[in-house]
Motif scaffolding. Sequence first.
Motif, PDB file in Angstrom:
ATOM      1  N   LEU A   1      31.237  36.048  32.550  1.00  0.00           N
ATOM      2  CA  LEU A   1      31.419  34.696  32.230  1.00  0.00           C
ATOM      3  C   LEU A   1      30.683  33.886  33.355  1.00  0.00           C
ATOM      4  CD1 LEU A   1      34.672  34.129  30.508  1.00  0.00           C
ATOM      5  CD2 LEU A   1      32.611  34.478  29.247  1.00  0.00           C
ATOM      6  N   VAL A   2      31.054  34.272  34.476  1.00  0.00           N
ATOM      7  CA  VAL A   2      30.602  33.534  35.657  1.00  0.00           C
ATOM      8  C   VAL A   2      28.924  33.772  36.036  1.00  0.00           C
ATOM      9  CG1 VAL A   2      30.673  33.387  38.405  1.00  0.00           C
ATOM     10  CG2 VAL A   2      32.627  33.431  36.919  1.00  0.00           C
ATOM     11  N   THR A   3      28.420  34.717  35.674  1.00  0.00           N
ATOM     12  CA  THR A   3      27.174  35.321  36.007  1.00  0.00           C
ATOM     13  C   THR A   3      26.277  35.536  34.857  1.00  0.00           C
ATOM     14  OG1 THR A   3      27.678  37.628  35.747  1.00  0.00           O
ATOM     15  CG2 THR A   3      28.115  36.747  38.006  1.00  0.00           C
TER      16      THR A   3
ATOM     17  N   ASN B   1      35.524  35.247  45.667  1.00  0.00           N
ATOM     18  CA  ASN B   1      35.311  35.090  44.240  1.00  0.00           C
ATOM     19  C   ASN B   1      35.064  33.632  44.167  1.00  0.00           C
ATOM     20  OD1 ASN B   1      36.419  37.489  42.811  1.00  0.00           O
ATOM     21  ND2 ASN B   1      38.680  37.291  43.365  1.00  0.00           N
ATOM     22  N   ASN B   2      35.496  32.886  44.915  1.00  0.00           N
ATOM     23  CA  ASN B   2      34.911  31.263  44.785  1.00  0.00           C
ATOM     24  C   ASN B   2      33.558  31.368  45.228  1.00  0.00           C
ATOM     25  OD1 ASN B   2      37.644  30.674  44.327  1.00  0.00           O
ATOM     26  ND2 ASN B   2      38.539  30.538  46.427  1.00  0.00           N
ATOM     27  N   TYR B   3      32.929  32.080  46.321  1.00  0.00           N
ATOM     28  CA  TYR B   3      31.741  31.975  46.739  1.00  0.00           C
ATOM     29  C   TYR B   3      30.956  32.397  45.525  1.00  0.00           C
ATOM     30  CZ  TYR B   3      27.477  33.804  48.855  1.00  0.00           C
ATOM     31  OH  TYR B   3      26.104  34.056  49.055  1.00  0.00           O
ATOM     32  N   LEU B   4      30.995  33.572  44.697  1.00  0.00           N
ATOM     33  CA  LEU B   4      30.229  33.986  43.892  1.00  0.00           C
ATOM     34  C   LEU B   4      30.251  32.807  42.764  1.00  0.00           C
ATOM     35  CD1 LEU B   4      28.376  36.562  43.277  1.00  0.00           C
ATOM     36  CD2 LEU B   4      30.360  37.250  41.937  1.00  0.00           C
ATOM     37  N   ALA B   5      31.519  32.075  42.455  1.00  0.00           N
ATOM     38  CA  ALA B   5      31.513  31.207  41.416  1.00  0.00           C
ATOM     39  C   ALA B   5      30.848  30.078  41.698  1.00  0.00           C
ATOM     40  CB  ALA B   5      33.135  30.896  41.036  1.00  0.00           C
ATOM     41  N   LEU B   6      30.802  29.507  43.128  1.00  0.00           N
ATOM     42  CA  LEU B   6      30.232  28.550  43.359  1.00  0.00           C
ATOM     43  C   LEU B   6      28.891  28.646  43.542  1.00  0.00           C
ATOM     44  CD1 LEU B   6      30.422  25.833  44.710  1.00  0.00           C
ATOM     45  CD2 LEU B   6      30.478  26.844  46.867  1.00  0.00           C
TER      46      LEU B   6
END
Length: 319
Positions: free
Chosen positions: A47-49, A297-302
């Motif tokens: 979902l994030v990517t 995880n937060n880095y990739l999502a951001l």
Amino acid sequence: MSVRGRPEVATPARTTSEDPSRLAGRLTSAVLAYLALTKPRVIELLLVTAIPAMLLAHRGSVQPLLILDTLVGGMMAAGGANTLNCVADADIDKVMKRTARRPLARAAVPKLNALIFGLVLSVGSFFWLWLTTNLLSGLLAVATIGFYVFVYTLLLKRRTSQNVVWGGAAGCMPVMIGWSAVTGTIGWPALAMFAVIFFWTPPHTWALAMRYKEDYKVAGVPMLPAVATERQVTKQILIYTWLTVLATLTLALAAGWLYAAVAVVAGVWFLAMAHQLYSGVRGGAEVKPLRLFLQSNNYLALVFCALAVDSVIALPTLL
């Protein structure tokens, strides 16, 4: 008839039906067990990517139904691959504390049932993506499942400390599927996004493995933190973190200034955490690798959320 002159008293017949509340509880437990086989938290990466990849492919003007269809097919593919991974790893999951509560490790689901469930999801994902998007997306999903199960799980995981480096390529495929669903091709921005996730996977995974390295030793899995010193591991984490940040900056050429600004700021933050972990190990201090795992995880999502917003508002590209 009667016994010793006493009249016979009829006893009510026993019922074979199960109490509705107990039946509902068992059904709920079974559903949750099958859901756990798909590893929902891992699917979050899809979902994030995948959505930002689709928005970037057409600069924000993607039909919502196409996004939904792609996500459904992608989740089926990821769920199928993860389920088959659980089937193959059932033996080591039993002996690792971190995975001992997985459905097959605690015999909550029969192994044959899990195998069939994983195959149905995998085959279904191909036909779903083929029918709702295009053939390329369906074939990429099949390639992802095959690579994750046969190359990573069965070939690399138990044989080399570089397992997550090459095996992590499977986790990069959602961006390729998302891009191809919109364009029917694979463009260089999709490859750049692939590189971001490819380089991000080792520091993300190794940081967690540092916390659970004894588990991997017991299971006989040569994850890097289980076979190398902390200094060697954190050095590798630092190298791959730098490569991750450089890949995000390369992707900025296909995006606007908003993404570029966020990629720079988030990259500095991510690098600072990796350097802090490496310096702490070099200095002999007690380190907390799980913090880097969670923040990664937060880095990739951001970064990918910034890419999505940038694409939706269609800011001028840097290239």
